[in-house]
Design a protein around this motif. Structure first.
Motif, short mmCIF file in Angstrom:
data_model
loop_
_atom_site.label_atom_id
_atom_site.label_comp_id
_atom_site.label_asym_id
_atom_site.label_seq_id
_atom_site.Cartn_x
_atom_site.Cartn_y
_atom_site.Cartn_z
N GLN A 1 0.85 -1.18 0.00
CA GLN A 1 0.00 0.00 0.00
C GLN A 1 0.89 1.23 0.00
O GLN A 1 1.85 1.30 0.77
CB GLN A 1 -0.91 0.01 1.23
N GLY A 2 0.63 2.18 -0.88
CA GLY A 2 1.47 3.36 -0.90
C GLY A 2 1.26 4.20 -2.14
O GLY A 2 0.27 4.05 -2.86
N SER A 3 2.22 5.09 -2.41
CA SER A 3 2.13 5.97 -3.57
C SER A 3 3.54 6.37 -4.01
O SER A 3 4.48 6.34 -3.21
CB SER A 3 1.30 7.21 -3.26
N LYS A 4 3.66 6.72 -5.27
CA LYS A 4 4.92 7.22 -5.81
C LYS A 4 4.63 8.41 -6.72
O LYS A 4 3.54 8.52 -7.30
CB LYS A 4 5.68 6.13 -6.57
N HIS A 5 5.64 9.26 -6.85
CA HIS A 5 5.49 10.51 -7.56
C HIS A 5 6.33 10.50 -8.83
O HIS A 5 7.51 10.11 -8.81
CB HIS A 5 5.91 11.67 -6.64
N LEU A 6 5.72 10.92 -9.95
CA LEU A 6 6.43 11.08 -11.22
C LEU A 6 6.24 12.50 -11.71
O LEU A 6 5.30 13.19 -11.33
CB LEU A 6 5.86 10.11 -12.27
N VAL A 7 7.14 12.93 -12.57
CA VAL A 7 6.99 14.22 -13.26
C VAL A 7 6.99 13.93 -14.75
O VAL A 7 7.97 13.42 -15.29
CB VAL A 7 8.11 15.20 -12.89
N VAL A 8 5.87 14.22 -15.41
CA VAL A 8 5.72 13.97 -16.84
C VAL A 8 5.53 15.31 -17.55
O VAL A 8 4.52 15.99 -17.34
CB VAL A 8 4.52 13.05 -17.11
N ASP A 9 6.51 15.68 -18.34
CA ASP A 9 6.47 16.96 -19.07
C ASP A 9 6.18 18.13 -18.13
O ASP A 9 5.35 19.00 -18.41
CB ASP A 9 5.42 16.90 -20.19
N GLY A 10 6.82 18.10 -16.96
CA GLY A 10 6.70 19.19 -16.00
C GLY A 10 5.46 19.16 -15.13
O GLY A 10 5.25 20.06 -14.31
N ARG A 11 4.64 18.11 -15.25
CA ARG A 11 3.42 18.02 -14.46
C ARG A 11 3.48 16.82 -13.52
O ARG A 11 3.99 15.76 -13.89
CB ARG A 11 2.19 17.91 -15.36
N ALA A 12 2.96 17.01 -12.32
CA ALA A 12 3.02 15.96 -11.30
C ALA A 12 2.02 14.85 -11.61
O ALA A 12 0.86 15.11 -11.92
CB ALA A 12 2.72 16.55 -9.93
N VAL A 13 2.50 13.62 -11.50
CA VAL A 13 1.66 12.42 -11.66
C VAL A 13 1.90 11.52 -10.46
O VAL A 13 3.06 11.23 -10.12
CB VAL A 13 1.99 11.67 -12.96
N ASN A 14 0.84 11.10 -9.81
CA ASN A 14 0.95 10.21 -8.66
C ASN A 14 0.37 8.85 -8.99
O ASN A 14 -0.70 8.74 -9.60
CB ASN A 14 0.20 10.78 -7.44
N VAL A 15 1.10 7.80 -8.61
CA VAL A 15 0.63 6.43 -8.72
C VAL A 15 0.31 5.96 -7.30
O VAL A 15 1.18 5.94 -6.44
CB VAL A 15 1.68 5.52 -9.36
N VAL A 16 -0.95 5.61 -7.06
CA VAL A 16 -1.41 5.22 -5.73
C VAL A 16 -1.95 3.80 -5.82
O VAL A 16 -2.73 3.48 -6.72
CB VAL A 16 -2.51 6.17 -5.22
N TRP A 17 -1.55 2.94 -4.89
CA TRP A 17 -2.00 1.54 -4.94
C TRP A 17 -2.32 1.02 -3.55
O TRP A 17 -1.80 1.48 -2.55
CB TRP A 17 -0.93 0.67 -5.60
N ASP A 18 -3.19 0.03 -3.52
CA ASP A 18 -3.53 -0.71 -2.30
C ASP A 18 -3.85 -2.14 -2.72
O ASP A 18 -4.90 -2.41 -3.29
CB ASP A 18 -4.72 -0.08 -1.59
N ILE A 19 -2.92 -3.04 -2.46
CA ILE A 19 -3.13 -4.45 -2.79
C ILE A 19 -2.89 -5.33 -1.57
O ILE A 19 -2.58 -6.52 -1.70
CB ILE A 19 -2.22 -4.90 -3.96
N LYS A 20 -3.04 -4.73 -0.38
CA LYS A 20 -2.75 -5.50 0.84
C LYS A 20 -3.74 -6.63 1.05
O LYS A 20 -3.42 -7.63 1.70
CB LYS A 20 -2.71 -4.57 2.05
N THR A 21 -4.97 -6.51 0.52
CA THR A 21 -5.95 -7.59 0.64
C THR A 21 -6.28 -8.20 -0.73
O THR A 21 -7.28 -8.90 -0.87
CB THR A 21 -7.24 -7.07 1.29
#
Length: 303
Positions: free
Chosen positions: A88-108
């Motif tokens: 469970q968590g999130s990671k941050h990317l920058v795509v062409d100067g814009r913020a992109v967040n990947v958020v996931w929850d697979i604990k269950t």
């Protein structure tokens, strides 16, 4: 028919892209990749979601296409048994100067023996307060966690790619569109006559759909079949099974077509349940991306 295999690159460090096919064959890792097209950071882009599993880890990789077609921004998550917090968590990317967040929850998440989770999970890609892509069935949890609204543009599933391993039989369960039924696909390679006259059989939902005899001359080809009331073009390329050594795979492509084959000309395979009525009444036009979906199945022959 030959198709490059660049799937596991996001799970390896320092490996060349050209060596990926051999890497998959040697490791025996299961790989399942889905490619979506949607609008992100003001531009139509491809988002690739890859699940990878071997004896040591279960991995998730999200790749977002950059402004150039060959440029990709990647987020990798390795879910090792001793790293429970990574489920469970999130990671941050920058795509062409814009913020992109990947958020996931697979604990269950329930995988049911598959590489891709089947239920009780979500993976969300967020940009500019919009969830531009949401996978899994815990949608309410995803919107609550991200605090963002759904995108006004629905993502389009472009392709799915899966690697399976076996000696003579290769099986999987797959959808031929995002909201369709699951179908059981079984591919069987038969060389019981000591290789003198090998043949190939493809079954869908337990029924024979394609049979190829004299495979040493017909190692590449295609045939139209019907699955329920839907037409599907099946392509195969098993050249490497017959004429190469070492790690090698056969490639099978399942591509839905606008209309099923004429009755009596091809083998008909019934769907396990009734097809989606709306999809039958309103089929996508030929120039619509939904009609271009392909399922790529890489069948790795293990000696």
């Amino acid at each position: 028919m030959h198709d490059s295999i660049g799937i596991p690159a996001c799970f390896s460090s320092g490996e060349k892209q050209s060596d990926d096919a051999a890497t998959v064959g040697r490791s025996g890792q299961s790989v399942f990749m889905s490619v979506y097209r949607t609008k992100l950071a003001g531009q139509c882009r491809l988002i690739t979601v890859t699940w990878c599993k071997n004896l040591l880890l279960h991995g998730l990789c999200v790749s977002v296409q950059g402004s150039k077609s060959d440029e990709h921004h990647r987020c990798k998550v390795e879910m090792k048994p001793w790293h429970f917090w990574r489920k469970q968590g999130s990671k941050h990317l920058v795509v062409d100067g814009r913020a992109v967040n990947v958020v996931w929850d697979i604990k269950t998440a329930k995988f049911n023996g598959e590489t891709e989770p089947q239920s009780d999970y979500y993976v969300a890609i967020v940009c500019e307060e919009e969830v531009v892509l949401l996978l899994g069935d815990l949608k309410k949890d995803a919107f609550r966690k991200t605090g963002c609204r759904p995108s006004l543009i629905e993502p389009i599933l472009v392709s799915r790619r899966e690697h399976v391993f076996g000696k003579k039989k290769f099986s999987t369960r797959a959808r031929l569109n995002e909201k369709g039924n699951f179908h059981g696909i079984l591919i069987e390679f038969n060389d019981s006559d000591h290789g003198s006259d090998p043949k190939l059989e493809i079954r869908v939902d337990g029924k024979l759909a394609v049979q190829v005899k004299h495979l040493q001359w017909k190692f590449r080809g295609n045939e139209s079949i019907s699955i329920g009331r839907n037409g599907v073009e099946v392509y195969w390329d098993v050249h490497d099974w017959l004429f190469e050594s070492g790690p090698r795979h056969g490639l099978f492509i399942f591509k839905p077509i606008s209309s099923p084959p004429i009755r009596g000309q091809q083998i008909s395979v019934s769907a396990p349940s009734s097809p989606d009525h709306e999809a039958l009444m309103n089929p996508p036009p030929e120039n619509d991306d939904r009609s271009r979906f392909c399922l790529f199945l890489y069948a790795w022959k293990v000696e």
